[in-house]
Design an enzyme around this catalytic site. Structure first.
Site, PDB file in Angstrom:
ATOM      1  N   VAL A 151       0.755  -1.217  -0.044  1.00 43.71           N
ATOM      2  CA  VAL A 151       0.048   0.010   0.076  1.00 43.71           C
ATOM      3  C   VAL A 151       0.944   1.292  -0.049  1.00 43.71           C
ATOM      4  O   VAL A 151       1.780   1.477   0.955  1.00 43.71           O
ATOM      5  CB  VAL A 151      -0.947   0.091   1.341  1.00 43.71           C
ATOM      6  N   GLY A 206       6.556   7.234 -18.461  1.00 47.82           N
ATOM      7  CA  GLY A 206       6.611   5.987 -17.467  1.00 47.82           C
ATOM      8  C   GLY A 206       5.845   6.035 -16.533  1.00 47.82           C
ATOM      9  O   GLY A 206       5.848   5.151 -15.674  1.00 47.82           O
ATOM     10  N   GLU A 209       1.304   2.391 -17.538  1.00 39.92           N
ATOM     11  CA  GLU A 209       1.763   1.470 -18.364  1.00 39.92           C
ATOM     12  C   GLU A 209       1.173   1.399 -19.611  1.00 39.92           C
ATOM     13  O   GLU A 209       0.225   2.051 -20.059  1.00 39.92           O
ATOM     14  CB  GLU A 209       1.132  -0.056 -17.533  1.00 39.92           C
ATOM     15  N   ASP A 220      -6.066  -1.375  -9.001  1.00 40.67           N
ATOM     16  CA  ASP A 220      -4.814  -1.147  -8.388  1.00 40.67           C
ATOM     17  C   ASP A 220      -5.368  -0.481  -6.854  1.00 40.67           C
ATOM     18  O   ASP A 220      -4.824  -0.703  -5.816  1.00 40.67           O
ATOM     19  CB  ASP A 220      -3.838  -0.335  -8.923  1.00 40.67           C
ATOM     20  N   LYS A 224      -5.484  -1.653  -2.651  1.00 40.98           N
ATOM     21  CA  LYS A 224      -5.009  -1.000  -1.494  1.00 40.98           C
ATOM     22  C   LYS A 224      -5.981  -0.725  -0.443  1.00 40.98           C
ATOM     23  O   LYS A 224      -5.691  -0.773   0.644  1.00 40.98           O
ATOM     24  CB  LYS A 224      -4.333   0.385  -2.014  1.00 40.98           C
ATOM     25  N   GLY A 323       7.399   3.178  -7.312  1.00 39.74           N
ATOM     26  CA  GLY A 323       8.940   3.127  -7.617  1.00 39.74           C
ATOM     27  C   GLY A 323       9.869   2.127  -7.066  1.00 39.74           C
ATOM     28  O   GLY A 323       9.544   1.635  -5.916  1.00 39.74           O
TER      29      GLY A 323
END
Length: 458
Positions: A151, A206, A209, A220, A224, A323
């Site tokens: 998360v 970037g 996706e 996504d 979380k 990241g």
């Protein structure tokens, strides 16, 4: 005491007080897995000092042995089958960094826990969907299952809830939980460009996706939210019962109306305790947020988690949600806990079955409704009639200049009348009533698009 060899090639003075080193196996050497290797190689001495024992990677598993990942992998035992790490000798902790709710990731975690082997994962989908089952496995076999990195990347959201706020009763939790969506909505609001243009820009940078569906359709972030809700309320939630809505339908018009009316648009996930029975609501959807609210000013690729406790009150933590660096740091925070001997119940309490969230139709609030309508007499009367019949009171209305074409809802080239975007803000009402209003307006000849509905979160 003897010196402890570190992965950086230096010698660190032992601070283990007789504890043996903690031996790790990493399954998955993508962005996060390689980030963990890099972090541990660079900070091995620091980690040993803070954990009271050396921490060392002894085994890895990934699909391609030849791929250059930018880190040194010499000296690690390589396993082609990641599931074999569950029973391989001389391993204390398995780091599952493969991803996905099924397949090798699930099989590896289940096998590791069943053999009493501790697991650290960054896999949000796995925990959100199978968390109840996995917590039972962990408790049954005396293994730890930790998932701080699942998360909000490097934001210590799970530690905040499971440890820092453990003595409090949570009333709500949620926030901005996907950096891709937050970047797109921020840029749309700043530039006036449409969703498709900003998405293409995010992909080039970037931030999104090639197939952005998991992000922009809300899944996504919903994974979380499910994890946060389970931790906040002490019981995993049934993921299928969470209402999930993405941002594809948000148009430049909506950001213009938001600015005029004093709001900003955010993809929010919220879970709230509804009553003393323990029932909770949980949803993921674009919302209008007052522009002065702290969460309205969480912009770009940043995430934010907001908690509301009975004793602790409101709290907001913010940071980068993805990241290699932030996520690897969160993974190693869990490893450090295991090195120190700290292991908490998965959901903070004894394992329980997943519970369903309240149906979205039972919820209430104020709402934003946006339409594209033909410029002809009687249109407002029809809209007012739909609101009146569902007992929905209108607090404010705004209409923009006439347009003849809209990229978000294309019109026929032969359409004789100009059209205009129209926005309505309601007073408090029932979600079910708003759904009925939307259904009625969708059937009106004068309404040229699927009405866009957003909840207003204060």
């Amino acid at each position: 005491m003897p010196d402890v060899p570190s992965l950086s090639g230096k010698r660190a003075k032992s601070v283990s007080n007789g504890k043996k080193e903690l031996r790790l196996a990493i399954a998955g050497l993508g962005t996060v897995g390689a980030g963990v290797v890099s972090l541990l190689q660079e900070n091995a001495d620091l980690l040993a000092a803070r954990a009271g024992r050396a921490i060392r990677i002894v085994a890895v598993s990934a699909r391609d042995r030849k791929r250059d990942r930018g880190v040194k992998l010499e000296g690690f035992t390589w396993y082609d089958d990641p599931v074999s790490l569950a029973t391989a000798p001389d391993i204390d902790v398995v780091l599952e960094l493969i991803g996905g709710a099924e397949g090798a990731a699930r099989t590896l975690v289940e096998a590791s826990l069943a053999h009493g082997r501790d697991v650290v994962t960054a896999n949000k989908a796995l925990i959100a969907i199978h968390g109840a089952h996995l917590s039972h496995l962990a408790a049954t076999h005396g293994a730890a299952l930790l998932f701080e990195a699942s998360v909000a990347g490097g934001i210590p959201a799970i530690k905040l809830v499971r440890e820092g706020l453990a003595a409090d009763q949570m009333e709500e939790i949620g926030g901005v939980l996907n950096g891709t969506c937050n970047y797109i909505l921020t840029k749309m609001g700043d530039s006036g460009e449409d969703f498709s243009e900003i998405l293409a820009s995010a992909q080039k940078l970037g931030y999104a996706e090639a197939d952005p569906s998991t992000d922009v359709d809300g899944w996504d972030a919903a994974h979380k939210l499910a994890i946060l809700a389970g931790l906040a309320f002490g019981q995993p939630v049934s993921f299928s019962s969470i209402r999930v809505e993405g941002i594809r339908h948000v148009a430049s018009y909506d950001h213009q109306f938001a600015r005029e009316m004093g709001y900003r648009i955010k993809l929010l996930g919220m879970a709230r305790r509804l009553d003393k029975s323990g029932a909770i609501e949980a949803w993921m959807r674009p919302c209008m947020v007052p522009r002065h609210a702290p969460i309205a000013n969480v912009n770009g690729v940043f995430n934010a988690v907001r908690t509301q406790g009975r004793f602790s009150g409101p709290m907001l933590i913010e940071g980068r949600g993805a990241g290699a660096g932030p996520t690897a740091s969160a993974v190693m925070a869990d490893v450090m806990d295991l090195a120190r001997g700290a292991a908490l119940p998965v959901w903070g309490t004894a394992p329980q079955p997943a519970r369903a969230c309240a149906p979205i139709s039972a919820l209430s609030g104020a709402y934003y409704l946006r339409l594209l309508v033909r410029d002809k007499p009687g249109v407002m009367a029809g809209i007012a009639s739909a609101l009146r019949d569902e007992h929905v009171s209108m607090r404010a209305m705004s209409q923009h200049s006439f347009v003849t074409h809209d990229r978000d809802a294309p019109l026929s080239a032969s359409a004789p009348e100009p059209v205009a975007p129209l926005a309505i803000i309601t007073h408090q009402t029932q979600e079910s009533a708003m759904k009925n209003v939307v259904a009625r307006l969708s059937d009106m000849h004068e309404v040229l698009n699927d009405p866009v509905l957003m909840k207003i979160e204060s």
